[in-house]
Design a protein around this motif. Structure first.
Motif, short mmCIF file in Angstrom:
data_model
loop_
_atom_site.label_atom_id
_atom_site.label_comp_id
_atom_site.label_asym_id
_atom_site.label_seq_id
_atom_site.Cartn_x
_atom_site.Cartn_y
_atom_site.Cartn_z
N LEU A 160 -0.07 5.58 -4.01
CA LEU A 160 0.58 5.31 -2.73
C LEU A 160 1.89 6.09 -2.63
CD1 LEU A 160 0.13 3.44 -0.23
CD2 LEU A 160 1.72 1.84 -1.29
N PRO A 161 2.10 6.84 -1.55
CA PRO A 161 3.36 7.57 -1.38
C PRO A 161 4.56 6.63 -1.51
CG PRO A 161 1.77 8.26 0.26
CD PRO A 161 1.15 7.09 -0.44
N LYS A 162 5.64 7.13 -2.04
CA LYS A 162 6.81 6.31 -2.33
C LYS A 162 7.43 5.68 -1.09
CE LYS A 162 6.54 7.24 -6.72
NZ LYS A 162 6.00 6.19 -7.63
N ASN A 163 7.20 6.32 0.06
CA ASN A 163 7.80 5.80 1.29
C ASN A 163 6.89 4.81 2.02
OD1 ASN A 163 6.01 7.90 1.88
ND2 ASN A 163 7.03 8.38 3.82
N TRP A 164 5.81 4.39 1.35
CA TRP A 164 4.90 3.38 1.89
C TRP A 164 4.90 2.16 0.99
CZ3 TRP A 164 1.42 3.38 6.16
CH2 TRP A 164 1.47 4.53 6.96
N LYS A 165 4.62 0.99 1.59
CA LYS A 165 4.55 -0.23 0.79
C LYS A 165 3.42 -1.13 1.29
CE LYS A 165 8.11 -2.66 3.50
NZ LYS A 165 9.39 -3.41 3.42
N LEU A 166 2.96 -1.99 0.40
CA LEU A 166 1.92 -2.97 0.69
C LEU A 166 2.56 -4.35 0.86
CD1 LEU A 166 -0.80 -2.05 -1.95
CD2 LEU A 166 -1.22 -2.23 0.50
N GLU A 210 6.77 0.52 10.78
CA GLU A 210 7.21 0.88 9.44
C GLU A 210 6.03 1.43 8.65
OE1 GLU A 210 8.83 -2.66 7.75
OE2 GLU A 210 10.27 -2.98 9.40
N ASN A 211 6.32 2.14 7.60
CA ASN A 211 5.26 2.63 6.72
C ASN A 211 4.76 1.47 5.85
OD1 ASN A 211 5.45 5.21 7.74
ND2 ASN A 211 6.79 5.96 6.12
N LEU A 212 4.05 0.59 6.52
CA LEU A 212 3.66 -0.68 5.91
C LEU A 212 2.15 -0.88 6.03
CD1 LEU A 212 4.51 -3.45 4.71
CD2 LEU A 212 4.82 -4.25 7.07
N ILE A 213 1.54 -1.31 4.93
CA ILE A 213 0.11 -1.65 4.89
C ILE A 213 0.01 -3.14 4.62
CG2 ILE A 213 -2.09 -1.27 3.72
CD1 ILE A 213 -0.98 1.46 2.81
N THR A 214 -0.70 -3.85 5.49
CA THR A 214 -0.81 -5.30 5.35
C THR A 214 -2.24 -5.72 5.06
OG1 THR A 214 -0.99 -5.44 7.77
CG2 THR A 214 1.18 -5.84 6.80
N SER A 274 2.89 -6.50 13.78
CA SER A 274 3.52 -5.62 14.77
C SER A 274 4.31 -4.50 14.10
CB SER A 274 4.43 -6.43 15.70
OG SER A 274 5.59 -6.87 15.02
N LYS A 275 4.72 -4.70 12.85
CA LYS A 275 5.50 -3.71 12.12
C LYS A 275 4.63 -2.75 11.31
CE LYS A 275 9.56 -5.47 13.26
NZ LYS A 275 10.51 -4.74 14.15
N SER A 276 3.45 -3.22 10.89
CA SER A 276 2.64 -2.41 9.99
C SER A 276 1.83 -1.36 10.74
CB SER A 276 1.71 -3.30 9.16
OG SER A 276 0.75 -3.94 9.97
N LYS A 277 1.34 -0.39 9.99
CA LYS A 277 0.56 0.70 10.56
C LYS A 277 -0.91 0.65 10.15
CE LYS A 277 4.38 4.04 10.85
NZ LYS A 277 4.89 5.37 10.39
N ILE A 278 -1.17 0.03 9.01
CA ILE A 278 -2.54 -0.06 8.50
C ILE A 278 -2.80 -1.50 8.06
CG2 ILE A 278 -4.15 0.67 6.69
CD1 ILE A 278 -2.68 3.34 6.56
N PHE A 279 -3.97 -2.01 8.43
CA PHE A 279 -4.38 -3.33 7.99
C PHE A 279 -5.66 -3.21 7.18
CE2 PHE A 279 -6.88 -7.24 8.57
CZ PHE A 279 -5.98 -8.19 8.10
N ALA A 333 -6.24 8.81 3.09
CA ALA A 333 -6.59 9.73 4.18
C ALA A 333 -5.92 9.30 5.48
CB ALA A 333 -8.10 9.80 4.36
N LYS A 334 -5.91 8.00 5.74
CA LYS A 334 -5.30 7.49 6.98
C LYS A 334 -3.78 7.64 6.94
CE LYS A 334 -8.80 6.15 9.50
NZ LYS A 334 -9.88 6.88 8.81
N ILE A 335 -3.18 7.52 5.77
CA ILE A 335 -1.75 7.76 5.65
C ILE A 335 -1.43 9.20 6.04
CG2 ILE A 335 0.13 8.04 3.98
CD1 ILE A 335 -0.91 5.55 2.56
N ASN A 336 -2.24 10.15 5.57
CA ASN A 336 -2.04 11.56 5.93
C ASN A 336 -2.16 11.77 7.43
OD1 ASN A 336 -1.60 12.43 3.31
ND2 ASN A 336 -3.77 12.79 2.90
#
Length: 356
Positions: free
Chosen positions: A225-231, A200-204, A247-252, A309-312
């Protein structure tokens, strides 16, 4: 005498008096040839630290290794009924503080060496020290002084270290004890911490150590933060739940502060996350691009810029083979096989010491 020193002496005396009868001798043993590795630990159900998990699982692993006449227990000396419940374990617990000098070898954490080391020495109980954070070495000074701390390390039979950075800290403060220092490897559970294909577009992040920094990152991301991403904060949950979220997030986001060896960034990377943030110093032994991006502690603006930058990158590119290569490196470096090898070396040394 300065007031600060006087207050410390009073506190030290009160602590020593409180714990003076904590340990006693026992003549009972399964066998004179049995070696029992007893990990002494603090008692605090409110603390959920990686270091506690490491000790529990290392003690259990010794029992699983099937070594002849070697076993291990965890002893919460000040409350023998206590045990952590926030992660799964098969740990064996010691239910009394009567120790046998022929069979029991005690491992103390660095935060408890004073006064526990002197109490054990007076009973003729041999001990080692397991240092999981080189930056916590000074904690016992709150109830004692440097000379008592140094004596505790000098009398230790072996000094175990959780990371290269921790070993360096030990050798810096106690250069004459460098030959006693031995590195132990800890294991990351690859069955739990693995990538889920349904990312998911998830940052933990885990805010426990540096909550103010985490709050500031949240604040400055608010309009960026882009609207389609969440913390999502990961705090006060079980190990199983941590693994599920990672396991669901993309960035830690790593908010490590002077760590002995920060495990969450490793667990996040193995769970398929890019990791951005602070190394806590010890994580430098595994902090490699392109998975890991270091931010200087307190540089909140760079933190925000790097997250964006990493989201891009994640939205426009696929992760390279280097990502998988680093995951393989982490899996091998912190594998059960590597931990077993380091434990075997440690136990061989203890067995020789106990045979003297």
């Amino acid at each position: 005498m300065p007031l600060k020193s006087l207050l410390r002496n009073v506190k030290s005396s009160m602590t020593l008096y409180k714990l003076s009868k904590l340990y006693s001798l026992s003549e009972n043993a399964d066998s004179e040839n049995t070696l029992n590795i007893v990990y002494v630990m603090h008692t605090d159900g409110n603390l959920k630290t990686g270091g506690d998990k490491v000790i529990y699982k290392q003690s259990a692993l010794i029992n699983q290794m099937g070594l002849k006449q070697v076993r291990s227990q965890v002893l919460h000396a000040e409350n023998t009924d206590f045990q952590h419940q926030w992660f799964d374990h098969s740990t064996t617990f010691r239910k009394d503080t009567k120790l046998n000098p022929r069979t029991d070898f005690i491992i103390l954490p660095e935060i408890m060496v004073v006064p526990h080391a002197s109490l054990l020495s007076k009973l003729g109980i041999r001990y080692g020290i397991f240092v999981q954070n080189g930056y916590s070495l000074s904690i016992p000074l709150f109830i004692s002084d440097y000379e008592a701390l140094k004596e505790a390390y000098q009398n230790a039979e072996i000094i175990l270290s959780i990371s290269d950075d921790t070993s360096d800290c030990l050798k810096l403060i106690f250069p004459d004890l460098a030959s006693k220092v031995q590195r132990l490897i800890c294991t990351v559970d690859l069955d739990k911490f693995k990538t889920d294909n349904k990312k998911e577009n998830l940052i933990t992040y885990m805010p426990r150590k540096l909550a103010k920094h985490a709050d500031l990152v949240n604040f400055f991301l608010r309009e960026n933060l882009p609207k389609n991403w969440k913390l999502q904060s990961i705090h006060g949950v079980s190990e199983t739940r941590v693994a599920e979220v990672l396991s669901k997030s993309k960035i830690f986001l790593s908010f490590s502060e002077l760590e002995g060896l920060s495990l969450p960034p490793i667990e996040a990377a193995l769970s398929g996350n890019l990791v951005i943030g602070y190394t806590g110093e010890a994580a430098r032994e595994y902090w490699r691009n392109p998975i890991f991006t270091e931010i200087n502690c307190g540089d909140i603006k760079s933190f925000i810029k790097e997250i964006l930058a990493k989201i891009n990158v994640l939205e426009s590119e696929e992760l390279t083979d280097d990502f998988a290569n680093i995951q393989t490196f982490l899996a091998n470096r912190y594998s059960k096989e590597a931990e077993i090898q380091s434990i075997n070396k440690f136990i061989e040394q203890v067995a020789v010491l106990m045979a003297r």
